[in-house]
Design a protein around this motif. Structure first.
Motif, PDB file in Angstrom:
ATOM      1  N   ALA A  42     -41.122  -2.338  -3.332  1.00  0.00           N
ATOM      2  CA  ALA A  42     -39.800  -2.163  -2.704  1.00  0.00           C
ATOM      3  C   ALA A  42     -39.856  -2.523  -1.214  1.00  0.00           C
ATOM      4  O   ALA A  42     -39.338  -1.808  -0.365  1.00  0.00           O
ATOM      5  CB  ALA A  42     -39.298  -0.731  -2.896  1.00  0.00           C
ATOM      6  N   ALA A  43     -40.468  -3.651  -0.930  1.00  0.00           N
ATOM      7  CA  ALA A  43     -40.758  -4.016   0.468  1.00  0.00           C
ATOM      8  C   ALA A  43     -39.533  -4.517   1.222  1.00  0.00           C
ATOM      9  O   ALA A  43     -39.480  -4.439   2.442  1.00  0.00           O
ATOM     10  CB  ALA A  43     -41.830  -5.089   0.496  1.00  0.00           C
ATOM     11  N   ASP A  67     -40.300  -6.470  -5.392  1.00  0.00           N
ATOM     12  CA  ASP A  67     -38.972  -5.937  -5.106  1.00  0.00           C
ATOM     13  C   ASP A  67     -38.006  -6.468  -6.160  1.00  0.00           C
ATOM     14  O   ASP A  67     -38.092  -7.630  -6.556  1.00  0.00           O
ATOM     15  CB  ASP A  67     -38.527  -6.372  -3.701  1.00  0.00           C
ATOM     16  N   ASP A 119     -39.169  -4.739 -11.249  1.00  0.00           N
ATOM     17  CA  ASP A 119     -39.240  -3.317 -10.962  1.00  0.00           C
ATOM     18  C   ASP A 119     -40.699  -2.998 -10.616  1.00  0.00           C
ATOM     19  O   ASP A 119     -41.607  -3.372 -11.361  1.00  0.00           O
ATOM     20  CB  ASP A 119     -38.795  -2.542 -12.215  1.00  0.00           C
ATOM     21  N   ALA A 120     -40.907  -2.323  -9.502  1.00  0.00           N
ATOM     22  CA  ALA A 120     -42.274  -2.109  -9.014  1.00  0.00           C
ATOM     23  C   ALA A 120     -43.101  -1.277  -9.994  1.00  0.00           C
ATOM     24  O   ALA A 120     -44.286  -1.546 -10.191  1.00  0.00           O
ATOM     25  CB  ALA A 120     -42.226  -1.452  -7.648  1.00  0.00           C
ATOM     26  N   ASP A 136     -43.471   2.429   2.124  1.00  0.00           N
ATOM     27  CA  ASP A 136     -42.559   2.694   3.246  1.00  0.00           C
ATOM     28  C   ASP A 136     -41.198   3.128   2.722  1.00  0.00           C
ATOM     29  O   ASP A 136     -40.261   3.316   3.476  1.00  0.00           O
ATOM     30  CB  ASP A 136     -42.418   1.459   4.150  1.00  0.00           C
ATOM     31  N   LYS A 174     -41.971   4.217   8.954  1.00  0.00           N
ATOM     32  CA  LYS A 174     -40.688   3.582   9.285  1.00  0.00           C
ATOM     33  C   LYS A 174     -39.479   4.476   9.028  1.00  0.00           C
ATOM     34  O   LYS A 174     -38.627   4.640   9.873  1.00  0.00           O
ATOM     35  CB  LYS A 174     -40.545   2.285   8.501  1.00  0.00           C
ATOM     36  N   HIS A 175     -39.390   5.028   7.842  1.00  0.00           N
ATOM     37  CA  HIS A 175     -38.200   5.823   7.511  1.00  0.00           C
ATOM     38  C   HIS A 175     -38.426   7.311   7.755  1.00  0.00           C
ATOM     39  O   HIS A 175     -37.913   8.153   7.022  1.00  0.00           O
ATOM     40  CB  HIS A 175     -37.790   5.573   6.059  1.00  0.00           C
TER      41      HIS A 175
HETATM   42  C1  LIG Z   1     -33.792   0.259   1.752  1.00  0.00           C
HETATM   43  S1  LIG Z   1     -34.703  -1.077   1.203  1.00  0.00           S
HETATM   44  C2  LIG Z   1     -36.248  -0.727   1.956  1.00  0.00           C
HETATM   45  C3  LIG Z   1     -36.930  -1.987   2.356  1.00  0.00           C
HETATM   46  C4  LIG Z   1     -38.240  -1.783   3.100  1.00  0.00           C
HETATM   47  N1  LIG Z   1     -39.244  -1.171   2.287  1.00  0.00           N
HETATM   48  C5  LIG Z   1     -38.071  -1.007   4.368  1.00  0.00           C
HETATM   49  O1  LIG Z   1     -38.637   0.039   4.470  1.00  0.00           O
HETATM   50  O2  LIG Z   1     -37.400  -1.504   5.244  1.00  0.00           O
HETATM   51  C6  LIG Z   1     -35.000  -0.644  -0.479  1.00  0.00           C
HETATM   52  C7  LIG Z   1     -35.590  -1.790  -1.298  1.00  0.00           C
HETATM   53  O3  LIG Z   1     -36.093  -1.264  -2.492  1.00  0.00           O
HETATM   54  C8  LIG Z   1     -35.859  -2.183  -3.532  1.00  0.00           C
HETATM   55  N2  LIG Z   1     -35.985  -1.428  -4.785  1.00  0.00           N
HETATM   56  C9  LIG Z   1     -35.294  -0.351  -5.174  1.00  0.00           C
HETATM   57  N3  LIG Z   1     -35.756   0.107  -6.352  1.00  0.00           N
HETATM   58  C10 LIG Z   1     -36.770  -0.684  -6.718  1.00  0.00           C
HETATM   59  C11 LIG Z   1     -37.668  -0.728  -7.834  1.00  0.00           C
HETATM   60  N4  LIG Z   1     -37.591   0.158  -8.828  1.00  0.00           N
HETATM   61  N5  LIG Z   1     -38.594  -1.703  -7.861  1.00  0.00           N
HETATM   62  C12 LIG Z   1     -38.660  -2.626  -6.873  1.00  0.00           C
HETATM   63  N6  LIG Z   1     -37.855  -2.620  -5.807  1.00  0.00           N
HETATM   64  C13 LIG Z   1     -36.917  -1.681  -5.720  1.00  0.00           C
HETATM   65  C14 LIG Z   1     -34.505  -2.755  -3.199  1.00  0.00           C
HETATM   66  O4  LIG Z   1     -34.281  -4.005  -3.806  1.00  0.00           O
HETATM   67  C15 LIG Z   1     -34.583  -2.854  -1.683  1.00  0.00           C
HETATM   68  O5  LIG Z   1     -35.055  -4.113  -1.251  1.00  0.00           O
END
Ligand SMILES: C[S@@+](CC[C@H](N)C(=O)[O-])C[C@H]1O[C@@H](n2cnc3c(N)ncnc32)[C@H](O)[C@@H]1O
Length: 500
Positions: A42-43, A67, A119-120, A136, A174-175
């Protein structure tokens, strides 16, 4: 607790590390026999943080960015920066599954960024355990979402399934994830998790390091580090990694002989066939310059001159030869020799896209339909110059093979004849005016007709004995088939003999 407490582990990188005291570098054992694997689920476009982490470790690495809706580095807005509009990354190839692979062009260390659109949870369950899991964003964690408990322990327990013994979990701040858990991480120590006795996750301190962000500005990143120890040694055997790597990166699918040939002939590293390259950029620029109506206009992006500089690429090839357990065996198949000539037919079982690197050789040409050709050159761009065009890319142009029919009864004679004739022409064009012309060439295609061995051999024999065939070279036809039941060997016609 940790059984390996007495072991001295080398500190790596320029991280500022704080735990009980202040140090430079983090303690991590690296398997020097293979590239390090860092997964960043989910990068989004925060993969800059995790790639800068991996760059610190000074070892070849694979960054797997997973992602559902990925941000590729060759799409807006990641290149634009205060430093200019230089593309830092270049696209190299696609994996067997069609995921694009990139690299940071000015980085000397061999590395690959695999952008997996998936999906991760699903993806991480399928691949061998990674060395580093970079966290993150936690909402992607399936089991965590379902659980009533929301503490850091539950997260670590869940994601540690994806990490090998001795690997790290990096919790990027980060968050404000650190604050979110409102726990003193020093107390985090999970033992015997995941049904595994003698396993343990422990807190290993705080780190800070400098890396570039998406605008190419130097940024300070910080994170908490957790170390995973487990006793299931089986899942990270080198062979599992090699089987996976070869589907991601073409060189790992090649044999020792092929890599030696690439080195000896000074082949330069490839770029993806759809990559925006330096040559294209300059061509566009000159075109605009010649047009006196328009002022030359820069493209928004300036691509790198090369994706991987020649000497670093050669060093990587030498490293591969030194670690040749990472390379693949030569293809094992059947070979049928025509008893009245030198011509041969080879049969290999497998998927032609997957086998594309292993099949690669100077005097080989691939003849398949347009859509399949594209998948092959996406996976391994070096094939681009060695495709026999059977169908044109332009809808208005007429196809080199009219009324092409690939499957069914009574189609092989026409198809093989046309493929071999076009292939021979391609071969002659390639070696035209060259002193070192090869005495043979090989046309590679996939199962056709009814998938019957004698039918194929007869079709090929029909071509080589035909009056129309005036080709003076030794001809080889290689057919790749995915279905086990195709090309089974029954009794051979008299004019053929199996040689291996
Ligand atoms: C809010 S963004 C966070 C991006 C980055 N990690 C950051 O911290 O800035 C959430 C990301 O998670 C991805 N995401 C959500 N659920 C996911 C999953 N089950 N598998 C892969 N990616 C996922 C979304 O597509 C999105 O790009």
């Amino acid at each position: 607790m940790p059984s390996k407490a007495s072991k001295v582990i080398t500190r790596r990188g320029t991280f500022i590390h704080t735990f009980n005291d202040l140090n430079i570098g983090i303690e991590m054992e690296i398997d020097t026999k293979r590239p390090l694997i860092l997964a960043h689920p989910a990068a989004g476009n925060h993969y800059h943080a995790s790639i800068s982490f991996a760059q610190e470790l000074n070892h070849p690495f694979i960054q797997v960015v997973i992602d559902k809706y990925p941000h590729f580095p060759d799409t807006w807005p990641n290149e634009s920066s205060t430093a200019g509009t230089f593309m830092r990354y270049q696209r190299l190839n696609d994996t067997v599954n069609g995921d694009p692979v990139f690299r940071v062009c000015d980085e000397k260390q061999p590395h690959w960024q695999i952008q997996v659109a998936n999906d991760a949870n699903m993806y991480l369950r399928k691949i061998p355990e990674v060395d580093i899991l970079y966290l993150d964003w936690i909402d992607w964690i399936d089991d965590y979402q379902k659980s009533n408990q929301k503490g850091i322990n539950i997260i670590l327990k869940n994601v540690s399934n994806y990490v090998r013994d001795g690997g790290l979990i990096i919790l990027d701040h980060k968050h404000e994830l650190r604050k979110l858990f409102s726990t003193n991480f020093t107390d985090v120590c999970l033992s015997n998790f995941g049904g595994c006795t003698n396993s343990c996750i422990s807190y290993s301190g705080e780190i800070e390091w400098l890396g570039e962000n998406s605008s190419s500005e130097l940024t300070a990143y910080n994170a908490s580090v957790f170390t995973v120890e487990k006793k299931n040694q089986h899942s990270h055997q080198l062979d599992n990694y090699q089987q996976w790597f070869k589907k991601l990166i073409p060189e790992f699918a090649m044999s020792i002989k092929q890599i030696n040939h690439v080195l000896k002939t000074n082949m330069t590293q490839y770029q993806h066939v759809d990559a925006y390259t330096w040559d294209m950029h300059n061509k566009n620029y000159i075109e605009q310059l010649k047009n006196d109506v328009c002022y030359p206009k820069y493209s928004n992006l300036t691509p790198p001159k090369e994706a991987w500089d020649f000497s670093s690429y050669q060093k990587f090839l030498i490293w591969l030869l030194e670690n040749n357990h990472l390379l693949s065996d030569e293809l094992d198949g059947r070979c049928y020799h025509h008893t009245f000539s030198n011509h041969k037919v080879n049969i290999f079982h497998g998927d032609i896209v997957e086998l594309a690197p292993q099949l690669f050789h100077d005097n080989c040409f691939i003849a398949v339909r347009r859509a399949l050709s594209k998948k092959i050159i996406n996976r391994f761009p070096w094939w681009k110059e060695s495709l026999v065009t059977l169908q044109t890319n332009e809808p208005w142009a007429s196809n080199p093979i009219q009324d092409m029919t690939w499957s069914g009864a009574n189609v092989s004679i026409k198809l093989i004849e046309e493929i071999m004739t076009l292939g021979a022409k391609k071969f002659k064009d390639r070696f035209h005016n060259r002193d070192n012309i090869s005495s043979s060439f090989n046309i590679i295609t996939i199962a056709n007709g009814t998938g019957d061995l004698n039918e194929l051999l007869r079709a090929f024999e029909h071509h080589i004995t035909s009056e129309k065939n005036d080709c003076p070279f030794e001809m080889n036809l290689t057919v790749i088939h995915v279905d086990d039941f195709d090309y089974l060997e029954t009794s051979l016609d008299k004019s053929w003999i199996r040689v291996n």
